[in-house]
Write a protein that holds these residues in place. Structure first.
Motif, PDB file in Angstrom:
ATOM      1  N   SER A 134      11.732   2.110  26.007  1.00  0.00           N
ATOM      2  CA  SER A 134      10.596   1.779  25.153  1.00  0.00           C
ATOM      3  C   SER A 134       9.335   1.648  25.996  1.00  0.00           C
ATOM      4  CB  SER A 134      10.862   0.456  24.425  1.00  0.00           C
ATOM      5  OG  SER A 134      11.063  -0.594  25.357  1.00  0.00           O
ATOM      6  N   LYS A 135       8.218   2.034  25.420  1.00  0.00           N
ATOM      7  CA  LYS A 135       6.946   1.990  26.124  1.00  0.00           C
ATOM      8  C   LYS A 135       6.106   0.831  25.597  1.00  0.00           C
ATOM      9  CE  LYS A 135       6.837   6.973  26.931  1.00  0.00           C
ATOM     10  NZ  LYS A 135       6.082   8.234  26.733  1.00  0.00           N
ATOM     11  N   VAL A 136       5.781  -0.072  26.477  1.00  0.00           N
ATOM     12  CA  VAL A 136       4.928  -1.201  26.119  1.00  0.00           C
ATOM     13  C   VAL A 136       3.644  -1.094  26.938  1.00  0.00           C
ATOM     14  CG1 VAL A 136       4.707  -3.690  26.044  1.00  0.00           C
ATOM     15  CG2 VAL A 136       6.945  -2.622  25.642  1.00  0.00           C
ATOM     16  N   ILE A 137       2.550  -0.807  26.282  1.00  0.00           N
ATOM     17  CA  ILE A 137       1.266  -0.644  26.954  1.00  0.00           C
ATOM     18  C   ILE A 137       0.319  -1.724  26.464  1.00  0.00           C
ATOM     19  CG2 ILE A 137      -0.666   0.908  27.378  1.00  0.00           C
ATOM     20  CD1 ILE A 137       1.217   3.233  26.845  1.00  0.00           C
ATOM     21  N   VAL A 138      -0.164  -2.512  27.393  1.00  0.00           N
ATOM     22  CA  VAL A 138      -1.056  -3.615  27.056  1.00  0.00           C
ATOM     23  C   VAL A 138      -2.420  -3.064  26.636  1.00  0.00           C
ATOM     24  CG1 VAL A 138      -2.133  -5.725  27.921  1.00  0.00           C
ATOM     25  CG2 VAL A 138       0.170  -5.078  28.688  1.00  0.00           C
ATOM     26  N   GLN A 139      -2.952  -3.586  25.550  1.00  0.00           N
ATOM     27  CA  GLN A 139      -4.221  -3.092  25.036  1.00  0.00           C
ATOM     28  C   GLN A 139      -5.353  -3.289  26.038  1.00  0.00           C
ATOM     29  OE1 GLN A 139      -4.687  -1.380  22.288  1.00  0.00           O
ATOM     30  NE2 GLN A 139      -6.897  -1.179  22.600  1.00  0.00           N
ATOM     31  N   GLU A 140      -5.323  -4.404  26.769  1.00  0.00           N
ATOM     32  CA  GLU A 140      -6.386  -4.653  27.749  1.00  0.00           C
ATOM     33  C   GLU A 140      -6.385  -3.597  28.861  1.00  0.00           C
ATOM     34  OE1 GLU A 140      -5.623  -8.267  25.498  1.00  0.00           O
ATOM     35  OE2 GLU A 140      -4.331  -6.844  26.559  1.00  0.00           O
ATOM     36  N   LEU A 141      -5.194  -3.139  29.234  1.00  0.00           N
ATOM     37  CA  LEU A 141      -5.109  -2.083  30.238  1.00  0.00           C
ATOM     38  C   LEU A 141      -5.600  -0.759  29.666  1.00  0.00           C
ATOM     39  CD1 LEU A 141      -4.257  -1.089  33.029  1.00  0.00           C
ATOM     40  CD2 LEU A 141      -1.941  -0.757  32.133  1.00  0.00           C
ATOM     41  N   ARG A 142      -5.303  -0.520  28.432  1.00  0.00           N
ATOM     42  CA  ARG A 142      -5.779   0.696  27.765  1.00  0.00           C
ATOM     43  C   ARG A 142      -7.298   0.749  27.787  1.00  0.00           C
ATOM     44  NH1 ARG A 142      -9.417   2.532  24.193  1.00  0.00           N
ATOM     45  NH2 ARG A 142      -8.676   4.057  22.690  1.00  0.00           N
ATOM     46  N   ASP A 143      -7.956  -0.385  27.606  1.00  0.00           N
ATOM     47  CA  ASP A 143      -9.409  -0.412  27.557  1.00  0.00           C
ATOM     48  C   ASP A 143     -10.047  -0.124  28.908  1.00  0.00           C
ATOM     49  OD1 ASP A 143      -9.220  -1.024  24.884  1.00  0.00           O
ATOM     50  OD2 ASP A 143      -9.400  -3.189  25.186  1.00  0.00           O
ATOM     51  N   LEU A 144      -9.272  -0.263  29.978  1.00  0.00           N
ATOM     52  CA  LEU A 144      -9.806  -0.024  31.316  1.00  0.00           C
ATOM     53  C   LEU A 144      -9.687   1.421  31.751  1.00  0.00           C
ATOM     54  CD1 LEU A 144      -8.482  -3.140  33.273  1.00  0.00           C
ATOM     55  CD2 LEU A 144     -10.849  -2.668  32.649  1.00  0.00           C
ATOM     56  N   THR A 145      -8.870   2.202  31.082  1.00  0.00           N
ATOM     57  CA  THR A 145      -8.621   3.571  31.518  1.00  0.00           C
ATOM     58  C   THR A 145      -9.666   4.538  30.980  1.00  0.00           C
ATOM     59  OG1 THR A 145      -7.164   4.012  29.639  1.00  0.00           O
ATOM     60  CG2 THR A 145      -6.143   3.143  31.639  1.00  0.00           C
ATOM     61  N   LEU A 146     -10.053   5.465  31.832  1.00  0.00           N
ATOM     62  CA  LEU A 146     -10.971   6.526  31.411  1.00  0.00           C
ATOM     63  C   LEU A 146     -10.186   7.746  30.936  1.00  0.00           C
ATOM     64  CD1 LEU A 146     -13.784   7.857  31.203  1.00  0.00           C
ATOM     65  CD2 LEU A 146     -13.493   8.593  33.584  1.00  0.00           C
ATOM     66  N   PHE A 147      -9.152   8.131  31.700  1.00  0.00           N
ATOM     67  CA  PHE A 147      -8.371   9.312  31.362  1.00  0.00           C
ATOM     68  C   PHE A 147      -7.045   8.922  30.721  1.00  0.00           C
ATOM     69  CE2 PHE A 147     -10.924  11.084  34.938  1.00  0.00           C
ATOM     70  CZ  PHE A 147     -11.601  12.037  34.199  1.00  0.00           C
ATOM     71  N   HIS A 148      -6.727   9.617  29.662  1.00  0.00           N
ATOM     72  CA  HIS A 148      -5.465   9.395  28.957  1.00  0.00           C
ATOM     73  C   HIS A 148      -4.542  10.576  29.208  1.00  0.00           C
ATOM     74  CE1 HIS A 148      -2.433   8.805  25.998  1.00  0.00           C
ATOM     75  NE2 HIS A 148      -2.899   9.723  25.158  1.00  0.00           N
ATOM     76  N   GLY A 149      -3.362  10.311  29.771  1.00  0.00           N
ATOM     77  CA  GLY A 149      -2.409  11.373  30.032  1.00  0.00           C
ATOM     78  C   GLY A 149      -1.767  11.884  28.758  1.00  0.00           C
ATOM     79  N   SER A 150      -1.881  13.167  28.506  1.00  0.00           N
ATOM     80  CA  SER A 150      -1.303  13.771  27.297  1.00  0.00           C
ATOM     81  C   SER A 150      -0.439  14.958  27.700  1.00  0.00           C
ATOM     82  CB  SER A 150      -2.408  14.243  26.336  1.00  0.00           C
ATOM     83  OG  SER A 150      -3.239  15.201  26.966  1.00  0.00           O
ATOM     84  N   LYS A 151       0.593  15.232  26.923  1.00  0.00           N
ATOM     85  CA  LYS A 151       1.524  16.305  27.253  1.00  0.00           C
ATOM     86  C   LYS A 151       1.014  17.639  26.718  1.00  0.00           C
ATOM     87  CE  LYS A 151       6.437  17.455  27.223  1.00  0.00           C
ATOM     88  NZ  LYS A 151       6.532  17.435  28.701  1.00  0.00           N
ATOM     89  N   TYR A 152       1.182  18.671  27.545  1.00  0.00           N
ATOM     90  CA  TYR A 152       0.757  20.010  27.147  1.00  0.00           C
ATOM     91  C   TYR A 152       1.707  20.594  26.101  1.00  0.00           C
ATOM     92  CZ  TYR A 152       0.431  25.078  27.314  1.00  0.00           C
ATOM     93  OH  TYR A 152       0.323  26.405  26.969  1.00  0.00           O
ATOM     94  N   LYS A 153       1.120  21.182  25.044  1.00  0.00           N
ATOM     95  CA  LYS A 153       1.883  21.902  24.027  1.00  0.00           C
ATOM     96  C   LYS A 153       1.408  23.349  23.923  1.00  0.00           C
ATOM     97  CE  LYS A 153       2.843  17.713  21.348  1.00  0.00           C
ATOM     98  NZ  LYS A 153       2.676  17.016  20.045  1.00  0.00           N
ATOM     99  N   ASP A 154       0.129  23.526  23.692  1.00  0.00           N
ATOM    100  CA  ASP A 154      -0.477  24.849  23.733  1.00  0.00           C
ATOM    101  C   ASP A 154      -1.959  24.663  24.026  1.00  0.00           C
ATOM    102  OD1 ASP A 154      -2.127  24.973  21.080  1.00  0.00           O
ATOM    103  OD2 ASP A 154      -0.135  24.286  20.459  1.00  0.00           O
ATOM    104  N   TRP A 155      -2.615  25.720  24.515  1.00  0.00           N
ATOM    105  CA  TRP A 155      -3.990  25.590  24.983  1.00  0.00           C
ATOM    106  C   TRP A 155      -4.961  25.327  23.844  1.00  0.00           C
ATOM    107  CZ3 TRP A 155      -4.122  24.204  29.582  1.00  0.00           C
ATOM    108  CH2 TRP A 155      -3.276  24.746  30.565  1.00  0.00           C
ATOM    109  N   SER A 156      -4.698  25.843  22.679  1.00  0.00           N
ATOM    110  CA  SER A 156      -5.583  25.598  21.548  1.00  0.00           C
ATOM    111  C   SER A 156      -5.613  24.117  21.193  1.00  0.00           C
ATOM    112  CB  SER A 156      -5.126  26.426  20.339  1.00  0.00           C
ATOM    113  OG  SER A 156      -5.921  26.153  19.204  1.00  0.00           O
ATOM    114  N   ALA A 157      -4.417  23.504  21.123  1.00  0.00           N
ATOM    115  CA  ALA A 157      -4.355  22.071  20.816  1.00  0.00           C
ATOM    116  C   ALA A 157      -4.945  21.245  21.941  1.00  0.00           C
ATOM    117  CB  ALA A 157      -2.902  21.667  20.560  1.00  0.00           C
ATOM    118  N   SER A 158      -4.723  21.654  23.196  1.00  0.00           N
ATOM    119  CA  SER A 158      -5.240  20.896  24.332  1.00  0.00           C
ATOM    120  C   SER A 158      -6.757  20.915  24.383  1.00  0.00           C
ATOM    121  CB  SER A 158      -4.660  21.461  25.635  1.00  0.00           C
ATOM    122  OG  SER A 158      -3.256  21.332  25.675  1.00  0.00           O
ATOM    123  N   THR A 159      -7.339  22.082  24.132  1.00  0.00           N
ATOM    124  CA  THR A 159      -8.798  22.205  24.200  1.00  0.00           C
ATOM    125  C   THR A 159      -9.486  21.406  23.104  1.00  0.00           C
ATOM    126  OG1 THR A 159      -8.504  24.432  25.116  1.00  0.00           O
ATOM    127  CG2 THR A 159     -10.698  23.867  24.307  1.00  0.00           C
TER     128      THR A 159
END
Length: 404
Positions: free
Chosen positions: A56-81
């Motif tokens: 399970s993934k537990v991400i603290v909201q306060e830590l989320r507010d400090l991040t500039l970049f959000h890691g996302s998984k690649y699916k296809d270039w159209s969706a990524s762009t």
């Protein structure tokens, strides 16, 4: 950065100038419903991947507010762009090879990197901390090409040091990797000769030992299009000078033939010079120095390159040595953008490699050649060493003059 009410849909990527003095954090945001995917593309086996998904993934909201970049998984270039520009991909070297099989992947990936960030990293199966070659990701416009820094004496780190030396850690990407170029061919012909060396040290900078038997191996690192139409890394290792026996002071390779290269991607291609000491007593020759330079920074004429220890460290005896080249390249007008509106390559360090300079005095009676660092003079060299200007060695100041 802290902005709990930020709307990612309206986010605009800050320029490198705006990020000066700031710490940038990349992390995972609270996942959306039914989203159990990780942002990285690991090379682990499928069983390990299933175990990771069960956690399970537990991400603290306060830590989320400090991040500039959000890691996302690649699916296809159209969706990524279409994602907000602070959503970025982390793609392993194994995934790079798989993606290169897709049609129009070069254009699509370059277009994505105009507004988004891509981080590449070595395979987790490299248990000996070896590296992949960074040239292909650079040609795709990837900004963060991570390497295993435990290996400071391999080709990948030499190319990385050569790409970012004489800079403050940023290199502006050429127009050709922005996905907007309409040119079908940008190849150039490079004719190169290794002429001579000066004050070449012994391996590892040793002060005692027998005279060295130096020779220089030249390697072209380029990105080419295979017969199947796939972009791939290519290395030409065919050029090697003859061995000059018992002469590290001033070896001359005047009888060697020059080498002609047909460079397919001069915007990202690099030339690596490896100075070695030939040995009859061992299976491998000792490497004295390795120096890489981008093809785009080469200038016509007689040019000098400095010597550095493997790992990019200079100074000491290496600060006095250099190798003289003769270069003939059909340089075209540089179309590199000069504003901050495009993405940059990022370096792991601000290290600046040394550029040795030696200038002749104007005293005809003295006939000495003095070093700029004022640590001594070299007598009776007027008829042996010809001081010559070196223009455009530094990519920061193409008009700067260096002499050797």
């Amino acid at each position: 950065f802290k902005d709990g009410e930020r709307d990612d849909t309206d986010f605009v990527m800050p320029s490198p100038k705006e990020l000066l003095g700031r710490v940038i954090i990349k992390g995972k945001r609270p996942p959306e419903e039914n989203d159990n995917e990780d942002d990285s593309d690991s090379d682990d086996d499928s069983a390990t991947k299933k175990e990771k998904k069960k956690k399970s993934k537990v991400i603290v909201q306060e830590l989320r507010d400090l991040t500039l970049f959000h890691g996302s998984k690649y699916k296809d270039w159209s969706a990524s762009t279409s994602m907000p520009s602070n959503y970025m991909h982390s793609i392993s070297e194994g995934k790079i090879d798989k993606l290169m099989d897709e049609s129009e992947v070069e254009h699509n990936w370059q277009t994505y990197n105009r507004t988004h960030m891509t981080r590449n990293y070595p395979s987790g199966l490299r248990l000996n901390s070896s590296n992949y070659n960074p040239l292909l990701p650079w040609s795709l416009g990837c900004q963060l090409v991570a390497l295993n820094l435990q290996k400071t004496e391999d080709t990948a780190t030499a190319l990385n040091d050569g790409r970012f030396c004489h800079t403050d850690g940023y290199v502006l990407k050429p127009t050709s990797v922005l996905g907007t170029s309409t040119s079908t061919s940008n190849s150039r012909i490079l004719k190169l000769s290794v002429v001579a060396g000066l004050c070449l040290p012994k391996p590892e900078g040793r002060l005692i030992g027998e005279y060295i038997d130096p020779y220089v191996q030249v390697i072209l690192h380029d990105v080419i299009t295979s017969e199947e139409g796939k972009k791939e890394y290519y290395a030409d290792t065919s050029y090697k000078t003859s061995v000059v026996e018992n002469n590290g002071y001033m070896p001359i390779w005047d009888n060697d033939e020059s080498k002609e290269y047909n460079i397919q991607r001069p915007d990202v291609a690099m030339i690596q010079f490896i100075l070695k000491d030939s040995s009859d007593l061992s299976y491998t020759d000792d490497t004295i120095s390795s120096y890489a330079v981008s093809v785009s920074s080469l200038r016509n004429g007689y040019r000098c390159i400095p010597l550095v220890l493997e790992g990019g460290e200079g100074g000491g005896l290496f600060g006095y040595g250099s190798i003289l080249l003769q270069i003939d390249i059909d340089n075209k007008e540089d179309t590199t953008p000069t504003d901050d509106s495009n993405r940059y390559y990022f370096n792991r360090t601000n290290k600046v490699l040394p550029m040795p300079t030696m200038k002749s005095t104007k005293d005809d009676d003295d006939k000495t050649v003095k070093s700029d660092n004022k640590k001594g003079s070299y007598s009776n060299l007027t008829n042996q060493v010809l001081p010559m200007p070196i223009n455009g060695v530094s990519v920061d100041d193409p008009e700067a003059e260096y002499s050797c």
